[in-house]
Motif scaffolding. Structure first.
Motif, PDB file in Angstrom:
ATOM      1  N   LYS B  78       9.504  62.261  18.203  1.00  0.00           N
ATOM      2  CA  LYS B  78       8.127  62.109  18.656  1.00  0.00           C
ATOM      3  C   LYS B  78       7.826  63.070  19.811  1.00  0.00           C
ATOM      4  O   LYS B  78       6.686  63.440  20.030  1.00  0.00           O
ATOM      5  N   THR B 181      -0.236  64.380  11.357  1.00  0.00           N
ATOM      6  CA  THR B 181      -0.153  64.514  12.806  1.00  0.00           C
ATOM      7  C   THR B 181       0.890  65.573  13.142  1.00  0.00           C
ATOM      8  O   THR B 181       1.757  65.896  12.317  1.00  0.00           O
ATOM      9  N   ASN B 182       0.810  66.097  14.373  1.00  0.00           N
ATOM     10  CA  ASN B 182       1.782  67.131  14.741  1.00  0.00           C
ATOM     11  C   ASN B 182       3.208  66.594  14.758  1.00  0.00           C
ATOM     12  O   ASN B 182       4.151  67.316  14.501  1.00  0.00           O
ATOM     13  N   TYR B 183       3.370  65.285  15.046  1.00  0.00           N
ATOM     14  CA  TYR B 183       4.717  64.695  15.018  1.00  0.00           C
ATOM     15  C   TYR B 183       5.324  64.814  13.624  1.00  0.00           C
ATOM     16  O   TYR B 183       6.464  65.226  13.443  1.00  0.00           O
ATOM     17  N   GLN B 184       4.525  64.427  12.640  1.00  0.00           N
ATOM     18  CA  GLN B 184       5.035  64.392  11.277  1.00  0.00           C
ATOM     19  C   GLN B 184       5.289  65.801  10.758  1.00  0.00           C
ATOM     20  O   GLN B 184       6.249  66.030  10.026  1.00  0.00           O
TER      21      GLN B 184
END
Lengths: 403, 202, 165
Positions: B78, B181-184
């Motif tokens: 994350k 999302t940028n996390y994924q």
């Protein structure tokens, strides 16, 4: 303030401003992310987002043996790792239904209280740094370095000591420990006094902390507050007194209680707790003298490893060693919840055993998790600068918050 | 006309040497503290170890104003896109010190949640082992970085910096395409790199 | 004992009870949960310490949602369990306990157990579009990350995962 590319709620209201505090921000202890909705400088809504330090400790624990989990407990609340070791081993011992030897119990109290002092030193020091008072931090960290030295003597590591074992301790303290500890008992009160002279009557410190983050006792209980934050709100709940473990009932100490629960009261409670902890450390040293040398781990080779000299010379001990390393401890089937009073509040371990060498489920109840969940209510309608001092006084440790 | 003696007032050297000398003695650290190592970093800044002695006392929490990114502690999946963002925002020259085993290799956390070494997502110059490393070790790591800077040519780091920014473009494109999302996105880039046998995503 | 009084007041709510090492546990019917919680709140169990869950693997119903309560006056603790099957929801305790807010969000995130009536049912720990619920027993420890399996230490209990089924 580091504004990062994370999804921020959009609003059509022109007066409303969104400020991202974190995840990389000097006052976010560890890695927190708080989305603040501001009107001018007044906070309308705060949305904390956590999980930036979720390392999968609970899942990992299901894949390790009971003994192997001890180093992971160090890294939960890394400001007072020894207390986590003690809390976890007490939980496993409760599951096993055993008790460690008297000398080990005194030593566990001794190192827990040293860790508590160290944790409060960091909490107050960093809270002051966040507000802008740097000097107190330098005075306090000098004492914390002595605590590190003491831990290093005990366990060989400054921060992540992994000092306890199931059924006792890794080893006894070395002879040099007591003189240095005595020295610490003399120098630490002086440093605490010095810090009090710098902060307690400092008008800037009082302005920034008095009335900030006040909370009613019923509300604090409902939010699941424990530890110094609950006691500052006026609830005299200390597990060391209320549900004594490790023979805490035989020690003489007081539980400081605040009145309003604001940041200033939390600071005063923590300061007084350090003094009380020093009293307990004093009593521990006396008790150690009284008890004299003795075993620090249970004499049951089905739980604790036999001493190395026996492993190398005796067949039976070698077999015990091998069995314990390869097959682990024979655990009863059942579930326990064991709570200890850590520096931040109630540190609970919930263990479910299915009789195998690895726990079926291991759950940590971190003290700062419920405290931090009340952040929105605490900062609503206050200035952005108050959010910083409230955050510092909550003493959020991301390691135990996210696990 | 009398000959002018220039020996005392002029010194000839390479541009690299002068620039590197200046750079190595005024490192401005950005502490990206996430976990336990950040506590040791506090010790390092405090009275006993006093990191100021190495010309690196000016802590800057803004990536724009700093040139030594100290990654202190576990970087989870994350946190990975945020680390990349912070690194991308730093101006040249920039160096990364990976402090502690969690940052260097994932350490004891071989789990779904933890990034197995920050060198998978950003370039790293110095690794400091230890869990957590003692303040002396972190200081030693910073000294090793100073030695490294001394030997560097100005163009030497160009290649991996360009590679890194190309990977940021790739990340952005993927994010727009897939609507994640940028996390994924970073997580999927890391997973794909692991499956393809690559060591890093930049 | 509070457990006897619950039985008197709300007959049939307690499905099962046991004690181990001094910890009192009651298993409560899912439909009666809010009633029981209201009752023990009035009896003095005013602090909800913790909410977590245990994945039973192949067992039916699959999950135990575990609540720990503390009575600050008598210093008694009570563990309350609700059994739910996969995809079945549990009534949220946020109306009574503010501490249930994040704790339930965490359980919903990591186990995939929905809570009925939760005011803010977003994920707490993992990000919004993270696939799967990591603390379920069928979720692999490494989460499919190939880097995790490289030179894995021998100290990891190799058969523990299969033992846990």
């Amino acid at each position: 303030m580091a504004e990062l590319n994370v999804e921020t709620p959009r609003t059509s209201d022109a007066d409303r401003m969104i400020v991202n505090m974190g995840p990389s921000h000097p006052v976010t202890h560890g890695t927190l992310h708080i989305v603040l909705e501001l009107e001018g400088e007044v906070i309308v809504k705060a949305t904390p987002q956590i999980g930036y330090l979720h390392r999968g400790v609970e899942k990992l624990g299901e894949n390790l043996t009971y003994q192997q989990f001890i180093p992971l407990t160090d890294r939960l609340n890394y400001c007072s790792s020894l207390m986590n070791n003690v809390g976890y081993t007490l939980a496993v011992e409760k599951l096993l239904g055993i008790q460690d030897p008297p000398r080990s119990r005194v030593l566990r109290v001794l190192c827990s209280e040293l860790a508590r002092i160290g944790d409060h030193l960091v909490c107050i020091g960093i809270n002051a740094v966040d507000i802008g008072a740097f000097t107190a931090f330098l005075y306090l960290f000098k004492e914390r370095e002595t605590i590190y030295d003491l831990f290093e003597m005990m366990a060989g590591q400054r921060l992540h000591s992994s000092f306890t074992r199931i059924g006792g301790l890794f080893r006894d303290i070395p002879p040099e420990f007591v003189p240095l500890c005595e020295q610490f008992l003399e120098s630490c009160p002086r440093a605490v006094d010095e810090m009090e002279r710098l902060l307690t009557h400092n008008p800037i410190w009082a302005d920034r902390t008095k009335g900030v983050g006040a909370i009613a006792p019923e509300n604090a209980i409902n939010w699941g507050y424990t530890g110094p934050c609950l006691r500052a709100a006026g609830v005299a709940q200390d597990l060391r007194v209320a549900q004594p473990y490790l023979d805490y009932e035989t020690y003489d100490f007081d539980v400081p209680v605040g009145t309003t629960g604001d940041v200033y009261d939390r600071y005063l409670v923590r300061t007084e707790e350090m003094r009380q902890s020093l009293r307990i450390v004093r009593q521990c040293l006396d008790k150690l003298k009284e008890i004299g040398p003795g075993p620090v781990i249970v004499d049951d080779y089905k739980i604790a490893l036999p001493p190395k000299e026996k492993v190398y010379t005796r067949m039976e001990s070698l077999i015990h060693h091998f069995k314990l390393i390869m097959h682990g401890i024979d655990m009863p089937v059942g579930e326990v919840y064991s709570a200890t009073e850590a520096a931040n509040g109630e540190l609970g371990f919930y263990l479910v055993s299915d009789g195998t060498k690895a726990p079926y489920r291991i759950h940590v109840r971190p003290p700062c998790f419920p405290i931090f969940s009340s952040f929105d209510e605490q900062v609503k309608g206050r200035l952005i600068a108050d959010a910083v001092s409230i955050l510092g006084a909550m003493n959020i440790i991301a390691g135990e918050l996210d696990r | 006309m009398a000959a002018i003696n220039l020996d005392d007032s002029v010194m000839t050297t390479r541009l690299d040497a002068v620039v590197n000398w200046a750079r190595k003695n005024s490192l401005w650290p950005l502490p990206f503290g996430t976990a336990c190592c950040a506590i040791e970093f506090m010790s390092m800044m405090a009275s006993r170890y006093d990191f100021s002695r190495f010309g690196a006392e000016a802590l800057r929490f803004s990536p724009r104003q700093s040139d030594m990114l100290l990654v202190l502690g576990t970087i989870t999946n994350k946190q990975a896109p945020i680390l990349r963002q912070v690194y991308a925002q730093m101006a040249e020259p920039k160096w990364v010190v990976s402090v502690g085993v969690c940052a260097s290799s994932g350490g004891m956390y071989r789990t779904y949640a933890t990034l197995q070494g920050i060198d998978r997502v950003v370039p790293v110059d110095v690794y400091v082992p230890g869990c957590p490393p003692r303040p002396e070790s972190i200081i030693f790591g910073a000294m090793q970085l100073q030695k490294k800077i001394e030997k560097e040519t100005l163009m030497a780091r160009r290649e991996h910096i360009e590679q890194f920014y190309a990977s940021m473009d790739r990340q952005e494109k993927l994010q727009l395409e897939r609507g994640l999302t940028n996390y994924q996105v970073v997580r999927e880039m890391v997973l794909a790199a692991g499956e393809n046998g690559e060591q890093k995503i930049w | 004992m509070v457990i006897e009084r619950i039985d008197e007041q709300l007959p049939g709510a307690i499905l099962d009870r046991h004690a181990f090492r001094g910890d009192q546990t009651i298993v409560v019917d899912r439909a009666a949960l809010l009633g029981v919680v209201d009752f023990i709140y009035r009896e003095g169990f005013q602090q909800l310490m913790d909410v977590t869950a245990v994945d039973g693997g192949q067992r039916d119903p699959r999950f135990d949602v575990v609540y720990h309560f503390l009575n600050l006056t008598s210093q008694e603790r009570l563990r309350l369990k609700v059994r739910v099957a996969d995809q079945e929801s549990v009534p949220s305790l946020t109306g009574r306990f503010k501490s249930a807010d994040w704790a339930e969000r965490e359980v919903a995130d990591l186990f995939g157990i929905p809570f009925d009536g939760h005011p803010d049912p977003r994920r707490l720990i993992m990000w919004e579009d993270y696939p799967g619920h990591p603390l379920r027993k069928d979720y692999p420890l490494d989460g499919g990350d190939a880097f995790c399996s490289q030179d894995i230490g021998a100290s990891y209990a190799p058969d523990a995962r299969s033992l846990n089924g």
